[in-house]
Motif scaffolding. Sequence first.
Motif, PDB file in Angstrom:
ATOM      1  N   CYS A  78      33.799  43.958  46.365  1.00 27.39           N
ATOM      2  CA  CYS A  78      34.360  42.658  45.977  1.00 27.39           C
ATOM      3  C   CYS A  78      33.889  42.372  44.553  1.00 27.39           C
ATOM      4  N   ALA A  79      34.316  41.246  43.993  1.00 24.18           N
ATOM      5  CA  ALA A  79      33.925  40.944  42.616  1.00 24.18           C
ATOM      6  C   ALA A  79      32.429  40.684  42.508  1.00 24.18           C
ATOM      7  N   ALA A  80      31.849  40.010  43.510  1.00 25.85           N
ATOM      8  CA  ALA A  80      30.393  39.773  43.467  1.00 25.85           C
ATOM      9  C   ALA A  80      29.651  41.111  43.396  1.00 25.85           C
ATOM     10  N   TYR A 136      30.536  29.969  43.236  1.00 28.78           N
ATOM     11  CA  TYR A 136      31.866  30.175  43.827  1.00 28.78           C
ATOM     12  C   TYR A 136      31.761  30.383  45.343  1.00 28.78           C
ATOM     13  N   ASP A 164      33.145  37.953  34.029  1.00 29.20           N
ATOM     14  CA  ASP A 164      33.617  37.729  35.391  1.00 29.20           C
ATOM     15  C   ASP A 164      34.943  36.981  35.272  1.00 29.20           C
ATOM     16  N   ALA A 174      37.178  36.894  37.923  1.00 28.08           N
ATOM     17  CA  ALA A 174      37.548  37.200  39.316  1.00 28.08           C
ATOM     18  C   ALA A 174      38.983  36.799  39.660  1.00 28.08           C
ATOM     19  N   SER A 224      38.593  40.119  41.256  1.00 27.16           N
ATOM     20  CA  SER A 224      38.733  40.145  42.717  1.00 27.16           C
ATOM     21  C   SER A 224      40.137  40.636  43.057  1.00 27.16           C
ATOM     22  N   GLN A 249      41.483  40.806  45.917  1.00 27.28           N
ATOM     23  CA  GLN A 249      42.087  40.067  47.029  1.00 27.28           C
ATOM     24  C   GLN A 249      42.574  38.689  46.603  1.00 27.28           C
ATOM     25  N   LYS A 250      42.396  38.303  45.355  1.00 20.29           N
ATOM     26  CA  LYS A 250      42.879  36.985  44.922  1.00 20.29           C
ATOM     27  C   LYS A 250      44.367  37.096  44.581  1.00 20.29           C
TER      28      LYS A 250
END
Length: 370
Positions: free
Chosen positions: A71-73, A115, A188, A190, A210, A212-213
Motif C-alpha cells: 500500500c502507499a504507507a 490519513y 506522498d 497517495a 495508492s 486502490q484509490k
Amino acid sequence: MNSLHDTYGLTPVINAAGSYTPVGVSRSTRAVADVVGESLTEFFVIEELQAAAGAAIARYAGAEAATVMHCAAAGITMAIAGVMAGVDAARIAALPDATGLPHKVVLPAGHAVDYGHPIVTDIRLAGATPVLAGTEQRCTLAELEQALAAPDTACLLLVASRLVKGEAVDLTQAVAAAHRRGVPALIDGAAQDLRIPALLATGADAVIISAQKYLAAPTAGLVVGRTALVQAAHAQEKGIGRAMKATKEALLGCLAAIGQRERLDVGAWQAEQDTKVAFFVERAARLPGLQAQALQDPAGMPFSRAVLSVDPAVAGRSAATLLQELREGSPSIWVMGHEAGQGRLVLEFVPLRHDEIVRILARLQQVLQA
Ligand SMILES: *Cc1c(COP(=O)(O)O)cnc(C)c1O
C-alpha cells in the motif's frame, strides 16, 4: 445471486466520502476484478510480475522505473528505508536499527498529515527519525533549508494531499532545496494518481501512490521515479518490507487497472464527474436548510465535489447530526465530515452510479422534511 452483504450480514454502503479506507476505498471494474479472481487460482514468478507491473506503471507515468508494495504507507516506509540502506544486504537486514546510517527525514510540519494514522509512523517504521520544519501554519524555504542542512539527513518527504495544513509549500522549490544538499526528495501523492507526471516534474526522486484509490486497483502502493531509488525500495522486501510486499493479485490487478487507465479518455471522464456533481448540487439546493455548490479538488485532481452548507435554524439539525443520520440509515450513506464543525458536509461521486446519487438525494429529503 445473493450479494456479499446478504450472505455475510454486512451493512450496505453508499460511499460519498471519497477514496476512503474505512469503507473499502474504491470500486474496481469487472474487468480488473476478473483478472484478480483468475490470478488467485494460478502460480506466477513474482519477480516477473513485479517487472511487468513496474514497466507498465513507469510507461504510464513517464518515469524511469516503478515498483509495487502492499500500500502507499508501505511505499513510504520502504522508500525511506531504501534511501537509508540502498541495496546493501547487511544494511537491509539491520533496519529498523539505523545505527551509522543517515536517518533524519525532514518534512514541513503542515505535511505531517494523519490519513488514518500519522505519516510520521511510516517514517519511524523504517528506523528513521521525523524532523518537522516550520510550524503547522507555515514552513518557509529558509526553515526547510535549515532542517535539511543538519547532519545525518536521509531525505525530504513532502505530501501532495488535501490533508496538508497551513500555507502551501512550493514543492518544486522544496525539492530543489533538498537537491542542493545532495538529499533525495520523496512525495506522498497517495490520492494523486492522475497527476504523477506533474509531481515528478517537481524534480522529486520518487512519488508514492495508492493504487486502490482513483486507479481502482486492488490494494497496492506504487513507488515511481528514479531507477536506483525504486530498486532500493523494492530491495527492502528482504528486510523490514517482508510485511509490506505486493501480492500476486495486487500485481496483476495493477497491470489490469493501468491498462484501463491508459485507454481512459480523461476529458470525457472529467465531464462525467462534472455532470454528476451538477445534478446533485442543483437538486440538493432545493432542500430546506441546505446550500449546495461544486468545489474543485483543492489538491489538483481533475474533478469536483459537492459541498452542502447546513443552516441549523432551517434544517433543524447541525451538519454533524445530518452526517450521523445519513450513516445510520440503510443503505448507510458515508459523506466527508472534515468540515462538519464549520457546518459543511462534502460529497464525492467519482465511484457512484446515478441511481446511488438519486438515493442520497431521496434520503436527504426524507431526513430534512421529517
Ligand atoms: C491514503 C493515503 C495514504 C495511505 O495509503 P494506503 O495505500 O492506504 O497505505 C498515505 N498518504 C496520503 C496522503 C493518503 O491520502
